[in-house]
Design an enzyme around this catalytic site. Structure first.
Site, PDB file in Angstrom:
ATOM      1  N   SER A 100       0.843  -1.191   0.000  1.00 65.42           N
ATOM      2  CA  SER A 100       0.000   0.000   0.000  1.00 65.42           C
ATOM      3  C   SER A 100       0.879   1.242   0.000  1.00 65.42           C
ATOM      4  O   SER A 100       1.927   1.266   0.640  1.00 65.42           O
ATOM      5  CB  SER A 100      -0.915   0.009   1.225  1.00 65.42           C
ATOM      6  OG  SER A 100      -1.735   1.168   1.231  1.00 65.42           O
ATOM      7  N   HIS A 106      -7.524  -4.507   4.162  1.00 63.81           N
ATOM      8  CA  HIS A 106      -7.080  -3.107   4.151  1.00 63.81           C
ATOM      9  C   HIS A 106      -7.842  -2.308   3.094  1.00 63.81           C
ATOM     10  O   HIS A 106      -8.349  -1.210   3.349  1.00 63.81           O
ATOM     11  CB  HIS A 106      -5.571  -3.081   3.876  1.00 63.81           C
ATOM     12  CG  HIS A 106      -4.999  -1.764   3.478  1.00 63.81           C
ATOM     13  ND1 HIS A 106      -5.151  -1.228   2.223  1.00 63.81           N
ATOM     14  CD2 HIS A 106      -4.253  -0.869   4.182  1.00 63.81           C
ATOM     15  CE1 HIS A 106      -4.536  -0.062   2.157  1.00 63.81           C
ATOM     16  NE2 HIS A 106      -3.988   0.173   3.326  1.00 63.81           N
ATOM     17  N   ASN A 107      -7.948  -2.876   1.888  1.00 63.31           N
ATOM     18  CA  ASN A 107      -8.622  -2.160   0.811  1.00 63.31           C
ATOM     19  C   ASN A 107     -10.123  -2.079   1.036  1.00 63.31           C
ATOM     20  O   ASN A 107     -10.761  -1.098   0.652  1.00 63.31           O
ATOM     21  CB  ASN A 107      -8.311  -2.822  -0.530  1.00 63.31           C
ATOM     22  CG  ASN A 107      -6.922  -2.477  -1.020  1.00 63.31           C
ATOM     23  OD1 ASN A 107      -6.056  -2.104  -0.239  1.00 63.31           O
ATOM     24  ND2 ASN A 107      -6.698  -2.604  -2.307  1.00 63.31           N
ATOM     25  N   LYS A 153      -4.012  -7.392   2.994  1.00 59.83           N
ATOM     26  CA  LYS A 153      -4.137  -6.258   2.058  1.00 59.83           C
ATOM     27  C   LYS A 153      -5.553  -6.156   1.509  1.00 59.83           C
ATOM     28  O   LYS A 153      -6.081  -5.058   1.290  1.00 59.83           O
ATOM     29  CB  LYS A 153      -3.135  -6.422   0.906  1.00 59.83           C
ATOM     30  CG  LYS A 153      -3.203  -5.314  -0.149  1.00 59.83           C
ATOM     31  CD  LYS A 153      -2.979  -3.929   0.458  1.00 59.83           C
ATOM     32  CE  LYS A 153      -2.621  -2.881  -0.582  1.00 59.83           C
ATOM     33  NZ  LYS A 153      -3.515  -2.766  -1.726  1.00 59.83           N
ATOM     34  N   GLU A 207     -10.595   0.712   3.290  1.00 60.31           N
ATOM     35  CA  GLU A 207     -10.386   1.926   2.498  1.00 60.31           C
ATOM     36  C   GLU A 207     -11.669   2.334   1.779  1.00 60.31           C
ATOM     37  O   GLU A 207     -12.022   3.521   1.728  1.00 60.31           O
ATOM     38  CB  GLU A 207      -9.264   1.659   1.495  1.00 60.31           C
ATOM     39  CG  GLU A 207      -8.913   2.787   0.567  1.00 60.31           C
ATOM     40  CD  GLU A 207      -7.868   2.340  -0.426  1.00 60.31           C
ATOM     41  OE1 GLU A 207      -8.217   2.169  -1.623  1.00 60.31           O
ATOM     42  OE2 GLU A 207      -6.701   2.123  -0.034  1.00 60.31           O
TER      43      GLU A 207
END
Length: 302
Positions: A121, A176-177, A173, A180
């Protein structure tokens, strides 16, 4: 340390530049020759093919991939597998599905090649600010490659880590996205509400700047919102069409498999889908139903 880099798009090129700045020897390959030439001019060693790249690395070799997920990654790994030897490491720094990463790790292990999935990221700002790195795979291989992670991270002491076995890096990840997506949607809705309050004539860029300091909603995303609103206060040059690159969908699918409710992330993904529909059929049906049961006015095309 020595590293091969395959895939010199914007992010791959920036990762390479940061590694070169940290004193690493980097051999680069991309099907676009101009991309290779640009980095060679900055200190990288160019390769004309994947086989050529592997041949220019010292064993045990480490090759970082920064190519689109799906078939491009699959094909590149298959090509690499034919060239690499026992003890070599393949690092996938793209946004692959973690299940694919687990499968690839198992397949490569059969010939003694180590696979590491690194959720990366930082976007276009990573060259300057450093990258957040979520590493999955063999712990010994992690320690061997750690100097690379330390160079790419915001500092040698923070912003990166070994999070678990093969697949764990891309899984983290993915989540994480998904987070987001939810954060971005919350900012978008809040600023839309303020923009709609015409009587106050609010300066959205000013408000974003106020919130950036001391506010509990301050964040890097808010910093970026402030920058966007400074450039184009009414966002007149941007269409209300929001793409998704897949990680949000995977996050939602995983929530269904694990029966873990993710209402904010799910709705933020649905909002992106809705943004792409100029005349949503579902909205037309809602209008038609109101007309059918209540005689309410419907706007029709002339």
């Amino acid at each position: 340390m020595e590293l091969g880099m395959v895939g010199l798009g914007r992010m791959g090129s920036n990762i390479t530049r940061r590694l070169l700045g940290g004193g690493h020897r980097v051999v680069v390959y991309d099907p676009i020759e101009e991309a290779v030439e640009t980095l060679v001019a900055q200190g990288a060693i160019g390769a004309s093919s994947i086989a050529d790249l592997v041949g220019k690395l010292t064993r045990p070799r480490a090759v970082w991939l920064m190519v689109p997920s799906g078939d491009p990654t699959e094909n590149t790994i298959n090509t690499l597998a034919a060239e690499l030897s026992e003890g070599d490491v393949v690092i996938d720094g793209g946004n692959s599905n973690y299940k694919d990463s687990m499968r690839r790790a198992a397949a490569l292990s059969e010939k003694g090649v180590i696979f590491m999935d690194v959720g990366t990221s930082g976007g276009i700002w990573g060259l300057k600010e450093g990258y957040s790195l979520m590493v999955g795979g063999d712990s010994d291989a992690f320690r061997r490659i750690e100097p690379v992670f330390q160079t790419l991270a915001p500092s040698p002491y923070k912003g990166y880590g070994h999070v678990g076995p093969s697949g764990a890096g891309h899984f983290v990840k993915m989540v994480h996205n998904g987070i987001e997506y939810g954060l971005m949607q919350a900012y978008a809705e809040g600023f839309e509400l303020m923009q709609a309050k015409r009587e106050f004539d609010l300066d959205l860029h000013q408000i974003a700047e106020i919130w950036r300091y001391g506010s509990v909603v301050r964040s890097w995303l808010l910093d970026l919102a402030a920058a966007a609103l400074e450039e184009d206060p009414k966002l007149e040059n941007i269409q209300a069409y929001v793409e998704d690159s897949g990680e949000g969908r995977w996050t939602v699918q995983e929530s269904i498999e694990l029966a873990v409710p993710l209402p904010v992330i799910v709705q933020s993904l649905m909002a992106r889908f809705r943004s792409r529909q100029a005349q949503a059929f579902g909205a037309k049906l809602l209008a038609a139903l109101r007309e059918q049961f209540g005689g309410h006015t419907v706007r029709r095309y002339e």
